[in-house]
Design a protein around this motif. Structure first.
Motif, PDB file in Angstrom:
ATOM      1  N   MET A   1     -19.182  -1.036  19.230  1.00 26.22           N
ATOM      2  CA  MET A   1     -18.815  -1.789  18.024  1.00 26.22           C
ATOM      3  C   MET A   1     -17.375  -2.244  18.112  1.00 26.22           C
ATOM      4  SD  MET A   1     -18.673  -0.509  14.064  1.00 26.22           S
ATOM      5  CE  MET A   1     -17.955  -1.567  12.810  1.00 26.22           C
ATOM      6  N   GLN A   2     -17.130  -3.499  17.783  1.00 25.84           N
ATOM      7  CA  GLN A   2     -15.774  -4.043  17.753  1.00 25.84           C
ATOM      8  C   GLN A   2     -15.209  -3.945  16.344  1.00 25.84           C
ATOM      9  OE1 GLN A   2     -13.847  -5.150  20.339  1.00 25.84           O
ATOM     10  NE2 GLN A   2     -15.493  -4.402  21.640  1.00 25.84           N
ATOM     11  N   ILE A   3     -14.010  -3.403  16.228  1.00 27.46           N
ATOM     12  CA  ILE A   3     -13.322  -3.324  14.944  1.00 27.46           C
ATOM     13  C   ILE A   3     -12.079  -4.184  15.032  1.00 27.46           C
ATOM     14  CG2 ILE A   3     -12.108  -1.818  13.343  1.00 27.46           C
ATOM     15  CD1 ILE A   3     -13.958   0.416  14.081  1.00 27.46           C
ATOM     16  N   GLU A   4     -11.946  -5.128  14.136  1.00 27.87           N
ATOM     17  CA  GLU A   4     -10.804  -6.037  14.153  1.00 27.87           C
ATOM     18  C   GLU A   4      -9.547  -5.272  13.765  1.00 27.87           C
ATOM     19  OE1 GLU A   4      -7.830  -8.699  13.264  1.00 27.87           O
ATOM     20  OE2 GLU A   4      -8.858  -7.784  11.554  1.00 27.87           O
ATOM     21  N   ALA A   5      -8.478  -5.433  14.570  1.00 22.05           N
ATOM     22  CA  ALA A   5      -7.285  -4.608  14.439  1.00 22.05           C
ATOM     23  C   ALA A   5      -6.628  -4.748  13.072  1.00 22.05           C
ATOM     24  CB  ALA A   5      -6.285  -4.944  15.547  1.00 22.05           C
ATOM     25  N   GLU A   6      -6.517  -5.957  12.559  1.00 25.46           N
ATOM     26  CA  GLU A   6      -5.819  -6.151  11.287  1.00 25.46           C
ATOM     27  C   GLU A   6      -6.603  -5.530  10.133  1.00 25.46           C
ATOM     28  OE1 GLU A   6      -2.675  -6.855   9.032  1.00 25.46           O
ATOM     29  OE2 GLU A   6      -2.779  -7.178  11.204  1.00 25.46           O
ATOM     30  N   GLU A   7      -7.922  -5.663  10.168  1.00 23.50           N
ATOM     31  CA  GLU A   7      -8.729  -5.034   9.124  1.00 23.50           C
ATOM     32  C   GLU A   7      -8.594  -3.519   9.189  1.00 23.50           C
ATOM     33  OE1 GLU A   7     -13.337  -4.665   7.489  1.00 23.50           O
ATOM     34  OE2 GLU A   7     -12.952  -5.436   9.508  1.00 23.50           O
ATOM     35  N   LEU A   8      -8.635  -2.970  10.395  1.00 26.65           N
ATOM     36  CA  LEU A   8      -8.499  -1.530  10.564  1.00 26.65           C
ATOM     37  C   LEU A   8      -7.174  -1.048   9.988  1.00 26.65           C
ATOM     38  CD1 LEU A   8      -9.402   1.201  11.773  1.00 26.65           C
ATOM     39  CD2 LEU A   8      -8.355   0.459  13.934  1.00 26.65           C
ATOM     40  N   LYS A   9      -6.117  -1.765  10.307  1.00 25.11           N
ATOM     41  CA  LYS A   9      -4.788  -1.388   9.824  1.00 25.11           C
ATOM     42  C   LYS A   9      -4.737  -1.420   8.302  1.00 25.11           C
ATOM     43  CE  LYS A   9       0.086  -2.552  10.632  1.00 25.11           C
ATOM     44  NZ  LYS A   9       0.988  -3.478  11.368  1.00 25.11           N
ATOM     45  N   GLN A  10      -5.255  -2.476   7.716  1.00 27.89           N
ATOM     46  CA  GLN A  10      -5.226  -2.604   6.264  1.00 27.89           C
ATOM     47  C   GLN A  10      -6.027  -1.507   5.579  1.00 27.89           C
ATOM     48  OE1 GLN A  10      -6.566  -6.600   5.451  1.00 27.89           O
ATOM     49  NE2 GLN A  10      -4.681  -7.549   6.195  1.00 27.89           N
ATOM     50  N   VAL A  11      -7.200  -1.201   6.120  1.00 29.50           N
ATOM     51  CA  VAL A  11      -8.044  -0.178   5.507  1.00 29.50           C
ATOM     52  C   VAL A  11      -7.393   1.197   5.635  1.00 29.50           C
ATOM     53  CG1 VAL A  11     -10.263   1.014   5.651  1.00 29.50           C
ATOM     54  CG2 VAL A  11     -10.172  -1.484   5.808  1.00 29.50           C
ATOM     55  N   MET A  12      -6.877   1.529   6.807  1.00 29.73           N
ATOM     56  CA  MET A  12      -6.238   2.826   6.990  1.00 29.73           C
ATOM     57  C   MET A  12      -5.030   2.967   6.065  1.00 29.73           C
ATOM     58  SD  MET A  12      -6.415   3.928  11.014  1.00 29.73           S
ATOM     59  CE  MET A  12      -5.194   2.716  11.520  1.00 29.73           C
ATOM     60  N   GLU A  13      -4.213   1.915   5.970  1.00 32.13           N
ATOM     61  CA  GLU A  13      -3.030   1.992   5.114  1.00 32.13           C
ATOM     62  C   GLU A  13      -3.413   2.134   3.648  1.00 32.13           C
ATOM     63  OE1 GLU A  13       0.125  -0.520   7.895  1.00 32.13           O
ATOM     64  OE2 GLU A  13      -0.761  -1.468   6.128  1.00 32.13           O
ATOM     65  N   SER A  14      -4.377   1.340   3.207  1.00 33.62           N
ATOM     66  CA  SER A  14      -4.798   1.414   1.810  1.00 33.62           C
ATOM     67  C   SER A  14      -5.382   2.784   1.479  1.00 33.62           C
ATOM     68  CB  SER A  14      -5.830   0.313   1.534  1.00 33.62           C
ATOM     69  OG  SER A  14      -6.325   0.410   0.221  1.00 33.62           O
ATOM     70  N   ALA A  15      -6.215   3.311   2.387  1.00 37.09           N
ATOM     71  CA  ALA A  15      -6.829   4.619   2.153  1.00 37.09           C
ATOM     72  C   ALA A  15      -5.783   5.723   2.148  1.00 37.09           C
ATOM     73  CB  ALA A  15      -7.886   4.892   3.216  1.00 37.09           C
ATOM     74  N   ALA A  16      -4.837   5.660   3.077  1.00 35.34           N
ATOM     75  CA  ALA A  16      -3.800   6.690   3.159  1.00 35.34           C
ATOM     76  C   ALA A  16      -2.911   6.674   1.925  1.00 35.34           C
ATOM     77  CB  ALA A  16      -2.970   6.504   4.425  1.00 35.34           C
ATOM     78  N   LEU A  17      -2.527   5.487   1.452  1.00 41.85           N
ATOM     79  CA  LEU A  17      -1.687   5.409   0.260  1.00 41.85           C
ATOM     80  C   LEU A  17      -2.424   5.908  -0.978  1.00 41.85           C
ATOM     81  CD1 LEU A  17       0.253   3.852   2.132  1.00 41.85           C
ATOM     82  CD2 LEU A  17       0.637   2.259   0.237  1.00 41.85           C
ATOM     83  N   ALA A  18      -3.711   5.582  -1.085  1.00 42.32           N
ATOM     84  CA  ALA A  18      -4.495   6.073  -2.217  1.00 42.32           C
ATOM     85  C   ALA A  18      -4.631   7.592  -2.169  1.00 42.32           C
ATOM     86  CB  ALA A  18      -5.871   5.416  -2.223  1.00 42.32           C
ATOM     87  N   ALA A  19      -4.864   8.134  -0.968  1.00 40.28           N
ATOM     88  CA  ALA A  19      -4.930   9.585  -0.809  1.00 40.28           C
ATOM     89  C   ALA A  19      -3.594  10.221  -1.158  1.00 40.28           C
ATOM     90  CB  ALA A  19      -5.339   9.937   0.613  1.00 40.28           C
ATOM     91  N   GLY A  20      -2.506   9.567  -0.753  1.00 39.24           N
ATOM     92  CA  GLY A  20      -1.182  10.073  -1.066  1.00 39.24           C
ATOM     93  C   GLY A  20      -0.916  10.148  -2.559  1.00 39.24           C
ATOM     94  N   ARG A  21      -1.404   9.160  -3.288  1.00 43.21           N
ATOM     95  CA  ARG A  21      -1.233   9.191  -4.749  1.00 43.21           C
ATOM     96  C   ARG A  21      -2.004  10.356  -5.364  1.00 43.21           C
ATOM     97  NH1 ARG A  21      -1.468   3.541  -3.826  1.00 43.21           N
ATOM     98  NH2 ARG A  21      -3.699   3.433  -4.307  1.00 43.21           N
ATOM     99  N   ALA A  22      -3.203  10.596  -4.853  1.00 43.73           N
ATOM    100  CA  ALA A  22      -3.983  11.729  -5.343  1.00 43.73           C
ATOM    101  C   ALA A  22      -3.284  13.051  -5.047  1.00 43.73           C
ATOM    102  CB  ALA A  22      -5.375  11.711  -4.711  1.00 43.73           C
ATOM    103  N   ILE A  23      -2.712  13.157  -3.864  1.00 45.18           N
ATOM    104  CA  ILE A  23      -2.006  14.374  -3.462  1.00 45.18           C
ATOM    105  C   ILE A  23      -0.785  14.603  -4.347  1.00 45.18           C
ATOM    106  CG2 ILE A  23      -0.580  15.371  -1.630  1.00 45.18           C
ATOM    107  CD1 ILE A  23      -2.572  14.041   0.363  1.00 45.18           C
ATOM    108  N   MET A  24      -0.017  13.547  -4.594  1.00 47.81           N
ATOM    109  CA  MET A  24       1.206  13.703  -5.367  1.00 47.81           C
ATOM    110  C   MET A  24       0.912  14.033  -6.830  1.00 47.81           C
ATOM    111  SD  MET A  24       3.492  13.651  -3.142  1.00 47.81           S
ATOM    112  CE  MET A  24       4.944  13.705  -4.217  1.00 47.81           C
TER     113      MET A  24
END
Length: 271
Positions: A1-24
């Motif tokens: 499966m091919q994953i487009e780099a920019e989409e991957l970056k955006q999804v990882m960043e968005s998910a990590a920031l949302a998780a960070g808000r939950a943690i804080m």
């Protein structure tokens, strides 16, 4: 499966920031700590952050398996025989989190054929993090709920004085012997996967690890280090591999001891 780099970056960043808000949010209220069978601590922040990340990854990459720390602890291990999967540690450095320190991170990595090819390490209490996508490592800051400044990072060359980073919570006699054998007098103790990132951005030379880690602890930081010109090798000189199942002498996804440093560190004067 091919994953487009920019989409991957955006999804990882968005998910990590949302998780960070939950943690804080939990951090501000004060966590309720309980313990898993291996006596490692877990809080509602771990669980809520993992829920947020899993939902995002399943929405955008529904066919890619996700190996996540708390899910594995509950016995939920997906089929990763296809060689492409995510590794998630929703709150790396739970001991630091519980102790009120700031050195805890959200870790998301993409592994392809045993190699961490992309990842994000986000430290919500420090409002900063690191990404590795498409062979490029970056450090970023967070302002409010959005990513602000980005800076490309890379491992430094060997200087006249070698410095190391080591685990704050898992110091060992083997680490002390390694530092002495390599003439390393300066060593910073810090929690979580930030140790990989300090080497990746050229603030330290080497991260020796002589105590147990799991793949979700290391994959994202390792991805950042590799993209920054570094490597993580086991004590027999092999690259640290991911997706380790059915190990004869340890649990699924457990890592052996390793040395993380710039590429060629040992052959370039590290000894």
């Amino acid at each position: 499966m091919q994953i487009e780099a920019e989409e991957l970056k955006q999804v990882m960043e968005s998910a990590a920031l949302a998780a960070g808000r939950a943690i804080m949010a939990v951090h501000a209220a004060g966590p309720d700590v309980h313990y898993k069978p291996d006596r490692s601590p877990v809080t509602e922040a771990d669980e809520e952050a993992e829920r947020v990340i899993l939902a995002a990854l399943r929405q955008h990459f529904p066919t890619v398996p996700v190996v996540a720390e708390e899910a594995v602890a509950a016995g939920l291990i997906p089929d990763i025989s296809g060689g492409l999967f995510f590794l998630v540690d929703p709150l790396d450095g739970t001991r630091e989190f519980v102790a009120g320190r700031s050195e805890f991170t959200v870790n998301i990595a993409l592994v392809r054929k045993g190699v961490p090819v992309a990842g994000i390490v986000y430290a919500p209490a420090l409002s900063s993090g690191f990404t590795a996508v498409d062979g490029r490592a970056e450090r970023f800051t967070v302002a409010g709920s959005t990513i602000g400044e980005r800076q490309t990072i890379g491992c430094r060359g060997r200087g006249s004085v070698l410095t190391a980073v080591a685990s704050r919570s898992h110091d060992t006699p083997e680490t002390a012997r390694f530092l002495d054998a390599h003439g390393i007098g300066a060593c910073t103790a810090i929690g979580s996967s930030l140790k990989f990132c300090l080497v990746a951005e050229g603030l330290a030379d080497v991260y020796p690890r002589f105590s147990r880690t799991m793949e979700w602890d290391t994959a994202a930081g390792d991805a950042v280090l590799r993209a920054a010109g570094g490597e993580t090798r086991t004590l027999d000189g092999q690259p640290l591999a991911y997706g380790k199942r059915n190990q004869a002498h340890d649990a699924d996804f457990a890592n052996p001891n390793f040395i993380a440093a710039r590429t060629g560190w040992s052959s370039g004067g590290g000894n």
